[in-house]
Design a protein around this motif. Structure first.
Motif, PDB file in Angstrom:
ATOM      1  N   GLN A  27      92.544  33.487  59.948  1.00  0.00           N
ATOM      2  CA  GLN A  27      93.029  32.238  59.345  1.00  0.00           C
ATOM      3  C   GLN A  27      94.504  32.012  59.650  1.00  0.00           C
ATOM      4  OE1 GLN A  27      91.246  31.719  55.097  1.00  0.00           O
ATOM      5  NE2 GLN A  27      91.437  33.931  55.463  1.00  0.00           N
ATOM      6  N   GLN A  28      95.248  33.086  59.862  1.00  0.00           N
ATOM      7  CA  GLN A  28      96.687  32.978  60.074  1.00  0.00           C
ATOM      8  C   GLN A  28      97.106  33.224  61.527  1.00  0.00           C
ATOM      9  OE1 GLN A  28      95.676  34.690  56.943  1.00  0.00           O
ATOM     10  NE2 GLN A  28      95.890  32.558  56.289  1.00  0.00           N
ATOM     11  N   LEU A  29      96.146  33.286  62.437  1.00  0.00           N
ATOM     12  CA  LEU A  29      96.473  33.522  63.839  1.00  0.00           C
ATOM     13  C   LEU A  29      96.683  32.204  64.573  1.00  0.00           C
ATOM     14  CD1 LEU A  29      93.994  36.381  64.824  1.00  0.00           C
ATOM     15  CD2 LEU A  29      96.364  36.558  64.034  1.00  0.00           C
ATOM     16  N   PRO A  30      97.472  32.212  65.643  1.00  0.00           N
ATOM     17  CA  PRO A  30      97.594  31.006  66.471  1.00  0.00           C
ATOM     18  C   PRO A  30      96.224  30.580  66.991  1.00  0.00           C
ATOM     19  CG  PRO A  30      99.207  32.671  67.114  1.00  0.00           C
ATOM     20  CD  PRO A  30      98.271  33.339  66.158  1.00  0.00           C
ATOM     21  N   THR A  31      96.061  29.293  67.224  1.00  0.00           N
ATOM     22  CA  THR A  31      94.767  28.798  67.694  1.00  0.00           C
ATOM     23  C   THR A  31      94.391  29.374  69.048  1.00  0.00           C
ATOM     24  OG1 THR A  31      95.872  26.851  68.638  1.00  0.00           O
ATOM     25  CG2 THR A  31      94.981  26.643  66.407  1.00  0.00           C
ATOM     26  N   SER A  32      95.373  29.812  69.813  1.00  0.00           N
ATOM     27  CA  SER A  32      95.091  30.374  71.132  1.00  0.00           C
ATOM     28  C   SER A  32      94.648  31.833  71.077  1.00  0.00           C
ATOM     29  CB  SER A  32      96.329  30.265  72.024  1.00  0.00           C
ATOM     30  OG  SER A  32      97.430  30.937  71.430  1.00  0.00           O
ATOM     31  N   ALA A  33      94.821  32.494  69.947  1.00  0.00           N
ATOM     32  CA  ALA A  33      94.511  33.925  69.859  1.00  0.00           C
ATOM     33  C   ALA A  33      93.014  34.154  69.792  1.00  0.00           C
ATOM     34  CB  ALA A  33      95.183  34.533  68.633  1.00  0.00           C
ATOM     35  N   ARG A  34      92.589  35.300  70.310  1.00  0.00           N
ATOM     36  CA  ARG A  34      91.192  35.711  70.251  1.00  0.00           C
ATOM     37  C   ARG A  34      91.156  37.189  69.877  1.00  0.00           C
ATOM     38  NH1 ARG A  34      91.242  30.984  71.132  1.00  0.00           N
ATOM     39  NH2 ARG A  34      90.022  29.771  72.635  1.00  0.00           N
ATOM     40  N   VAL A  35      90.316  37.546  68.909  1.00  0.00           N
ATOM     41  CA  VAL A  35      90.104  38.942  68.536  1.00  0.00           C
ATOM     42  C   VAL A  35      88.602  39.160  68.451  1.00  0.00           C
ATOM     43  CG1 VAL A  35      90.570  40.783  66.878  1.00  0.00           C
ATOM     44  CG2 VAL A  35      92.227  38.917  67.159  1.00  0.00           C
ATOM     45  N   HIS A  36      88.091  40.096  69.237  1.00  0.00           N
ATOM     46  CA  HIS A  36      86.649  40.307  69.231  1.00  0.00           C
ATOM     47  C   HIS A  36      86.338  41.719  69.725  1.00  0.00           C
ATOM     48  CE1 HIS A  36      86.836  39.431  73.605  1.00  0.00           C
ATOM     49  NE2 HIS A  36      87.689  38.491  73.225  1.00  0.00           N
ATOM     50  N   GLY A  37      85.195  42.230  69.307  1.00  0.00           N
ATOM     51  CA  GLY A  37      84.833  43.586  69.690  1.00  0.00           C
ATOM     52  C   GLY A  37      83.416  43.928  69.293  1.00  0.00           C
ATOM     53  N   VAL A  38      83.030  45.150  69.602  1.00  0.00           N
ATOM     54  CA  VAL A  38      81.703  45.648  69.264  1.00  0.00           C
ATOM     55  C   VAL A  38      81.828  47.058  68.715  1.00  0.00           C
ATOM     56  CG1 VAL A  38      80.442  44.239  70.941  1.00  0.00           C
ATOM     57  CG2 VAL A  38      81.314  46.482  71.634  1.00  0.00           C
ATOM     58  N   VAL A  39      80.946  47.377  67.768  1.00  0.00           N
ATOM     59  CA  VAL A  39      80.787  48.754  67.316  1.00  0.00           C
ATOM     60  C   VAL A  39      79.758  49.400  68.230  1.00  0.00           C
ATOM     61  CG1 VAL A  39      80.084  50.252  65.419  1.00  0.00           C
ATOM     62  CG2 VAL A  39      81.354  48.148  64.939  1.00  0.00           C
ATOM     63  N   THR A  40      80.156  50.428  68.943  1.00  0.00           N
ATOM     64  CA  THR A  40      79.268  51.052  69.924  1.00  0.00           C
ATOM     65  C   THR A  40      78.462  52.217  69.359  1.00  0.00           C
ATOM     66  OG1 THR A  40      81.134  52.406  70.672  1.00  0.00           O
ATOM     67  CG2 THR A  40      80.699  50.356  71.876  1.00  0.00           C
ATOM     68  N   HIS A  41      78.927  52.780  68.225  1.00  0.00           N
ATOM     69  CA  HIS A  41      78.192  53.865  67.581  1.00  0.00           C
ATOM     70  C   HIS A  41      78.620  53.938  66.123  1.00  0.00           C
ATOM     71  CE1 HIS A  41      76.000  57.676  67.211  1.00  0.00           C
ATOM     72  NE2 HIS A  41      77.027  58.110  66.494  1.00  0.00           N
ATOM     73  N   ALA A  42      77.644  54.059  65.223  1.00  0.00           N
ATOM     74  CA  ALA A  42      77.998  54.100  63.802  1.00  0.00           C
ATOM     75  C   ALA A  42      76.967  54.889  63.010  1.00  0.00           C
ATOM     76  CB  ALA A  42      78.140  52.690  63.240  1.00  0.00           C
ATOM     77  N   GLY A  43      76.615  56.060  63.499  1.00  0.00           N
ATOM     78  CA  GLY A  43      75.672  56.899  62.788  1.00  0.00           C
ATOM     79  C   GLY A  43      74.391  57.119  63.571  1.00  0.00           C
ATOM     80  N   ASP A  44      73.630  58.122  63.116  1.00  0.00           N
ATOM     81  CA  ASP A  44      72.414  58.495  63.831  1.00  0.00           C
ATOM     82  C   ASP A  44      71.156  58.466  62.970  1.00  0.00           C
ATOM     83  OD1 ASP A  44      73.622  59.294  66.467  1.00  0.00           O
ATOM     84  OD2 ASP A  44      74.707  60.675  65.154  1.00  0.00           O
ATOM     85  N   ALA A  45      71.309  58.576  61.663  1.00  0.00           N
ATOM     86  CA  ALA A  45      70.145  58.605  60.781  1.00  0.00           C
ATOM     87  C   ALA A  45      70.501  57.908  59.476  1.00  0.00           C
ATOM     88  CB  ALA A  45      69.704  60.039  60.510  1.00  0.00           C
ATOM     89  N   PRO A  46      69.587  57.121  58.912  1.00  0.00           N
ATOM     90  CA  PRO A  46      69.911  56.387  57.683  1.00  0.00           C
ATOM     91  C   PRO A  46      70.141  57.276  56.474  1.00  0.00           C
ATOM     92  CG  PRO A  46      67.596  56.122  58.259  1.00  0.00           C
ATOM     93  CD  PRO A  46      68.241  56.780  59.416  1.00  0.00           C
ATOM     94  N   ASN A  47      69.645  58.507  56.503  1.00  0.00           N
ATOM     95  CA  ASN A  47      69.854  59.389  55.351  1.00  0.00           C
ATOM     96  C   ASN A  47      71.015  60.357  55.559  1.00  0.00           C
ATOM     97  OD1 ASN A  47      68.588  60.890  57.301  1.00  0.00           O
ATOM     98  ND2 ASN A  47      67.166  61.940  55.907  1.00  0.00           N
ATOM     99  N   ALA A  48      71.827  60.118  56.579  1.00  0.00           N
ATOM    100  CA  ALA A  48      73.028  60.919  56.821  1.00  0.00           C
ATOM    101  C   ALA A  48      74.229  59.987  56.872  1.00  0.00           C
ATOM    102  CB  ALA A  48      72.905  61.703  58.119  1.00  0.00           C
TER     103      ALA A  48
END
Length: 392
Positions: A216-237
């Motif tokens: 909301q407070q960045l210049p209109t020309s700014a871009r910030v973007h990314g991906v989470v490539t790994h975030a865990g291996d099992a739902p119960n861990a």
């Protein structure tokens, strides 16, 4: 020497000879492009591409240096000994998971074609023709690594042509930084001992919320973007480690230097809130904004138009010219242009599977050959301008 270039021959005659040479190699260039397209390799892994791309140049008598400047998937090819040095940049890395969805197969083949065309007139045009095989444009900063090791020194003009949905002459890319973000927490059984865990995936959740609010407070020309490539291996861990890749873009390197610390504080917030350890690792030096050589760009416009290319008007169709590139860093060092050449792909746009499909076939072949000729003609014009200036 108005109307002439180099030591002999008119500019028009030299251009026609260059075009004939590109046409003579048309089938070979198309095969090269299709070979790269069918066998995509990502940044710093382009071993087969780095071997294949210089093959037509080798057969044409270029001096080839592989593993150029100590970079395994870079090469350098040189022909001629004239005083005007023209560099053609050949990119050939693909996108993870998307193959050649940015058309680097066409970039490589067009640059090779332009070099072959210029080599045919190098003696008469007073040229030294150099091709730089540049790995890792897609986030790895290959050209920056090459610049740091001495590449491109003394070039009169560096060029390449990039596929896009439509033709756009002028590159206006954002400056960009590329970062690998890693959080380290502590695993635990998510049901039996949740209090023993420190959740690294939650750290990314906090960071992304903070980035979303920051926008909301960045210049209109700014871009910030990314991906989470790994975030865990099992739902119960409870995830003990999470990693991602993030880009921050701004109009200039100076603006980027002010903006990036604000974004990094969002990642620090994720670590603080969860108790994780944070590591931020740059994937390359920042890509710079582009400094266009206006004279060369005017020559390219005229040459592309002479081939029947039509440039898109400003607006939605022309937005690909904002995409960041390490060719921007080259342009800060030597005169450069980075035009975009259309392959008629709309509504498909770069970095989509559908765009990758358009990077072979009839429209792609025409763009490849038109791009090669337009770049070669622009190289001839550069030599003509130099000689005309010297004699005035």
């Amino acid at each position: 020497m108005t109307g002439t270039t180099g030591t002999t021959g008119t500019t028009g005659a030299l251009k026609e000879a260059a075009r004939r040479e590109v046409d003579r190699h048309a089938e070979e260039l198309i095969r090269l492009s299709e070979r790269l397209h069918a066998d995509p390799e990502t940044a710093w892994e382009e071993h087969r591409a780095a071997a294949a791309v210089p093959e037509p140049l080798d057969r044409a008598g270029f001096d080839i240096t592989t593993s150029y400047l100590g970079l395994e998937t870079a090469f350098h090819a040189r022909f001629g000994s004239g005083p005007v040095r023209i560099a053609l940049c050949a990119e050939y890395d693909a996108l993870p998971g998307l193959g050649h969805a940015c058309g680097h197969n066409l970039i490589a083949a067009s640059s090779v074609g332009a070099a072959l065309g210029l080599a045919a007139v190098a003696d008469d045009a007073g040229l030294t023709v150099e091709v730089y095989g540049t790995p890792a444009e897609e986030g790895g900063g290959g050209k920056i690594e090459m610049l740091d090791r001495g590449a491109f020194a003394g070039m009169d003009l560096a060029m390449m042509v990039h596929p896009a949905p439509v033709d756009v002459a002028e590159a206006r890319p954002f400056a960009v930084s590329h970062s690998k973000i890693s959080y380290t927490g502590r695993s635990a059984h998510a049901a039996a001992y949740p209090e023993a865990g420190i959740n690294a995936a939650d750290a990314f959740t906090v960071a992304q919320v903070a980035i979303g609010l920051l926008r909301q407070q960045l210049p209109t020309s700014a871009r910030v973007h990314g991906v989470v490539t790994h975030a865990g291996d099992a739902p119960n861990a409870i995830p003990e480690r999470a990693t991602g890749r993030w880009y921050v873009r701004a109009e200039t390197l100076a603006e980027l230097a002010e903006l990036e610390p604000r974004v990094m504080r969002a990642f620090e917030a994720g670590a603080l809130a969860t108790g994780c350890e944070l590591e931020i690792e740059p994937e390359s030096k920042p890509y710079a904004e582009f400094r266009t050589d206006e004279t060369a760009l005017a020559h390219y416009r005229a040459n592309a138009s002479a081939l029947g290319r039509e440039f898109a008007p400003p607006g939605q169709a022309a937005r690909m010219n904002r995409a960041s590139t390490d060719m921007g860093n080259v342009s800060q060092t030597v005169p450069a242009i980075h035009p975009y050449i259309g392959i008629g792909s709309l509504p498909a746009t770069n970095h989509q599977h559908e765009f990758a499909a358009f990077c072979v076939g009839g429209n792609a072949q025409r763009a490849l050959l038109d791009g090669a000729v337009a770049l070669a003609w622009t190289g001839v014009d550069r030599s003509s301008s130099r000689y005309a200036s010297a004699s005035s």
